[in-house]
Design a protein around this motif. Structure first.
Motif, PDB file in Angstrom:
ATOM      1  N   ALA A 401      31.816 -75.936  36.374  1.00  0.00           N
ATOM      2  CA  ALA A 401      30.756 -75.694  35.495  1.00  0.00           C
ATOM      3  C   ALA A 401      31.202 -75.559  34.010  1.00  0.00           C
ATOM      4  N   VAL A 402      32.205 -75.845  32.975  1.00  0.00           N
ATOM      5  CA  VAL A 402      32.183 -75.689  32.371  1.00  0.00           C
ATOM      6  C   VAL A 402      32.142 -77.380  31.456  1.00  0.00           C
ATOM      7  N   GLN A 403      33.283 -77.711  32.401  1.00  0.00           N
ATOM      8  CA  GLN A 403      32.924 -79.682  32.228  1.00  0.00           C
ATOM      9  C   GLN A 403      31.253 -80.061  32.335  1.00  0.00           C
ATOM     10  N   GLU A 404      30.623 -79.572  32.993  1.00  0.00           N
ATOM     11  CA  GLU A 404      28.892 -80.290  32.556  1.00  0.00           C
ATOM     12  C   GLU A 404      28.291 -79.875  31.719  1.00  0.00           C
ATOM     13  N   GLN A 405      28.664 -78.908  31.364  1.00  0.00           N
ATOM     14  CA  GLN A 405      27.892 -78.356  31.001  1.00  0.00           C
ATOM     15  C   GLN A 405      28.098 -78.625  29.378  1.00  0.00           C
ATOM     16  N   VAL A 406      29.245 -77.965  29.061  1.00  0.00           N
ATOM     17  CA  VAL A 406      29.960 -79.330  28.022  1.00  0.00           C
ATOM     18  C   VAL A 406      29.889 -80.264  27.743  1.00  0.00           C
ATOM     19  N   THR A 407      30.104 -81.169  28.188  1.00  0.00           N
ATOM     20  CA  THR A 407      29.962 -82.900  28.531  1.00  0.00           C
ATOM     21  C   THR A 407      28.261 -83.190  28.535  1.00  0.00           C
ATOM     22  N   ALA A 408      27.106 -82.466  29.300  1.00  0.00           N
ATOM     23  CA  ALA A 408      26.128 -82.675  28.414  1.00  0.00           C
ATOM     24  C   ALA A 408      26.267 -82.380  27.135  1.00  0.00           C
ATOM     25  N   ALA A 409      26.372 -81.282  26.649  1.00  0.00           N
ATOM     26  CA  ALA A 409      26.293 -81.149  24.337  1.00  0.00           C
ATOM     27  C   ALA A 409      26.673 -82.225  24.291  1.00  0.00           C
ATOM     28  N   LEU A 410      28.390 -82.532  24.595  1.00  0.00           N
ATOM     29  CA  LEU A 410      28.747 -83.694  23.642  1.00  0.00           C
ATOM     30  C   LEU A 410      28.454 -84.790  23.594  1.00  0.00           C
ATOM     31  N   THR A 411      27.820 -85.242  24.799  1.00  0.00           N
ATOM     32  CA  THR A 411      26.853 -86.529  25.008  1.00  0.00           C
ATOM     33  C   THR A 411      25.144 -86.501  24.695  1.00  0.00           C
ATOM     34  N   ALA A 420      24.298 -73.731  26.314  1.00  0.00           N
ATOM     35  CA  ALA A 420      25.535 -72.178  26.725  1.00  0.00           C
ATOM     36  C   ALA A 420      24.347 -71.300  27.248  1.00  0.00           C
ATOM     37  N   GLU A 421      23.145 -71.317  27.242  1.00  0.00           N
ATOM     38  CA  GLU A 421      22.613 -70.328  28.166  1.00  0.00           C
ATOM     39  C   GLU A 421      22.649 -71.264  29.491  1.00  0.00           C
ATOM     40  N   ASP A 422      22.242 -73.284  30.484  1.00  0.00           N
ATOM     41  CA  ASP A 422      22.392 -73.493  31.431  1.00  0.00           C
ATOM     42  C   ASP A 422      24.365 -72.441  31.626  1.00  0.00           C
ATOM     43  N   LEU A 423      24.962 -72.918  30.977  1.00  0.00           N
ATOM     44  CA  LEU A 423      26.795 -72.005  31.829  1.00  0.00           C
ATOM     45  C   LEU A 423      26.439 -70.899  31.759  1.00  0.00           C
ATOM     46  N   GLN A 424      25.770 -70.194  31.088  1.00  0.00           N
ATOM     47  CA  GLN A 424      26.320 -68.923  31.221  1.00  0.00           C
ATOM     48  C   GLN A 424      25.191 -68.241  32.481  1.00  0.00           C
ATOM     49  N   LYS A 425      23.842 -69.349  33.037  1.00  0.00           N
ATOM     50  CA  LYS A 425      23.804 -69.086  34.516  1.00  0.00           C
ATOM     51  C   LYS A 425      25.040 -68.886  35.378  1.00  0.00           C
ATOM     52  N   ALA A 426      25.693 -70.249  35.620  1.00  0.00           N
ATOM     53  CA  ALA A 426      26.545 -70.948  36.097  1.00  0.00           C
ATOM     54  C   ALA A 426      27.441 -69.820  36.796  1.00  0.00           C
ATOM     55  N   LEU A 427      28.403 -69.266  35.435  1.00  0.00           N
ATOM     56  CA  LEU A 427      29.542 -69.142  35.859  1.00  0.00           C
ATOM     57  C   LEU A 427      29.164 -67.328  36.109  1.00  0.00           C
TER      58      LEU A 427
END
Length: 432
Positions: A401-411, A420-427
């Motif tokens: 989940a971290v990899q998915e959301q952080v990659t989306a932000a980096l790219t 950050a909001e989507d990662l909070q929901k996923a975690l």
């Protein structure tokens, strides 16, 4: 990596987040004396599923074991360099209850999952003398108060930097903050020698290393991925500041665009070839970058604790542990091999041959080791603020989940706020 910090500060840090994982996994109270480890006492040839050994030291140690144990010879199988691929290979093996591997190397955060699924065998607590081990490392091998994986390698990330280029630019000390690091890069860029040298990189490919680098950025901005009660905290101003550091780094050129493909080895090679001024990586890089044959920076670099937003940053506690497969036909030999490889004499030899930080506490006070690897005091300093990753059975899903959301932000696929909001929901869903 210290005796003082490892025996006090690091142990407290492990307890802080370790309690989170154990709360998710179940109580650590066994309600009395733990039962003796089950398993078999059979002996015979064994297969070791370990990581790639770039220093070529482990094969020599295995050969020595084989000379002394002709009826229990060990065969070495190298797991993939990519941590996620290594885990997947082990998971596939365990799911079919294969006896192909006897001793397996586990990332420190895999212990809970493999133990909970009964893929690895409980180990005798006296397999190694716990008093000789780094306490923080020892705790990573525990699940519900029992030992399932013997600590072998441990450590935290450090900042490698080109001492020669900083001195040439008039910089007298490595940066303690992200802003100082950017300023130092600008000064070096103005030098003729600074042309073609990128500023900074860590590990940003879509794999476990990205989870580690994200967690370090969050912690280095004063945030945390999970709080002490097991609740995710990735949508706070501090956590978003950590993610923004990475996103802005790619946007303003602090981190080169190709850095989005970097794992440990890609970054190491870039630094070793002289194309990075600063590089976040593990201690193993020190010996390789110091080799006069094959390294452009030998004798021209040093290490420091990783920087943070307002001061020295906070690294992630890493490490590799050794476990016995529950499906091994020769578990007595497997246990004996682990006891051999983590014994003080063998760890001492291994420590002198390569720069992986080991689980034997005495190595960090050994004058000979410090002379050979001057990075040890720096690593000790970094360990004082290092934190472990959450010890949870569903850790792999958390990491994905971290990899998915952080990659989306980096790219550029998502804004920092949206990621950050989507990662909070996923975690939060994974923590429930």
């Amino acid at each position: 990596m210290t005796t003082r910090s490892l025996r006090a500060g690091a142990a407290a840090l492990v307890l802080a987040l370790g309690a989170v994982g154990l709360a998710a996994c179940g109580s650590g109270d066994d309600g009395g004396k733990a039962a003796a480890p089950a398993g078999n006492d059979a002996r015979g040839p064994i297969t070791l599923a370990l990581g790639k050994d770039l220093t070529r030291t482990v094969p020599r140690l295995v050969a020595r074991w084989n000379d002394a144990h002709p009826n229990e010879r060990a065969r070495l199988v190298e797991l993939p360099e990519d941590g996620d691929q290594a885990r997947q290979q082990l998971v596939q093996n365990m799911r079919i209850k294969s006896d192909a591997y006897d001793v397996v190397r586990l990332d420190a955060v895999w212990t809970a999952e493999f133990a909970a699924r009964r893929w690895i065998q409980e180990l005798p607590k006296d397999l190694a003398d716990a008093r000789t081990l780094v306490p923080a490392a020892l705790r990573t091998g525990m699940y519900r108060g029992r030992l399932y994986a013997e600590p072998w390698l441990t450590g935290t990330g450090v900042l490698y930097y080109r001492e020669d280029l900083l001195a040439k630019a008039g910089v007298k000390a490595p940066p303690k903050t992200w802003a100082e690091m950017r300023e130092d890069c600008a000064k070096v860029k103005r030098l003729p020698e600074g042309k073609g040298v990128d500023c900074y990189a860590g590990q940003y490919a879509k794999y476990e290393g990205l989870t580690v680098n994200y967690a370090e950025a969050v912690q280095s901005a004063g945030g945390q991925v999970f709080d002490a009660s097991g609740k995710p905290q990735v949508n706070t101003p501090q956590a978003k500041a950590g993610l923004r550091f990475l996103v802005d780094g790619f946007g303003n050129g602090t981190i080169p665009g190709k850095g989005v493909t970097f794992k440990e080895e890609e970054g190491r090679r870039a630094f070793q070839e002289g194309s990075l001024l600063f590089h976040r990586n593990w201690a193993y890089v020190y010996a390789l970058a110091s080799e006069k044959d094959g390294s452009e920076v030998a004798g021209r670099f040093d290490v420091a604790p990783i920087p943070g937003e307002h001061g020295p940053g906070s690294g992630v506690l890493g490490g590799n542990n050794l476990a016995v497969s529950a499906f091994s036909k020769h578990q007595a030999s497997a246990r004996d091999f682990i006891a051999y490889i983590v014994s003080p004499s063998v760890q001492g030899e291994y420590g002198r041959a390569q720069s992986f930080p080991l689980s034997l506490a005495a190595l960090y006070d050994d004058p000979g080791m410090i002379k050979k690897y001057p990075y040890l005091p720096t690593l000790r300093e970094g360990m004082e603020s290092a934190r472990p990753r959450p010890v949870v059975v569903r850790y792999n899903e958390v990491s994905v989940a971290v990899q998915e959301q952080v990659t989306a932000a980096l790219t550029g696929g998502k804004s920092v706020d949206r990621a950050a909001e989507d990662l909070q929901k996923a975690l939060t869903a994974l923590a429930d």
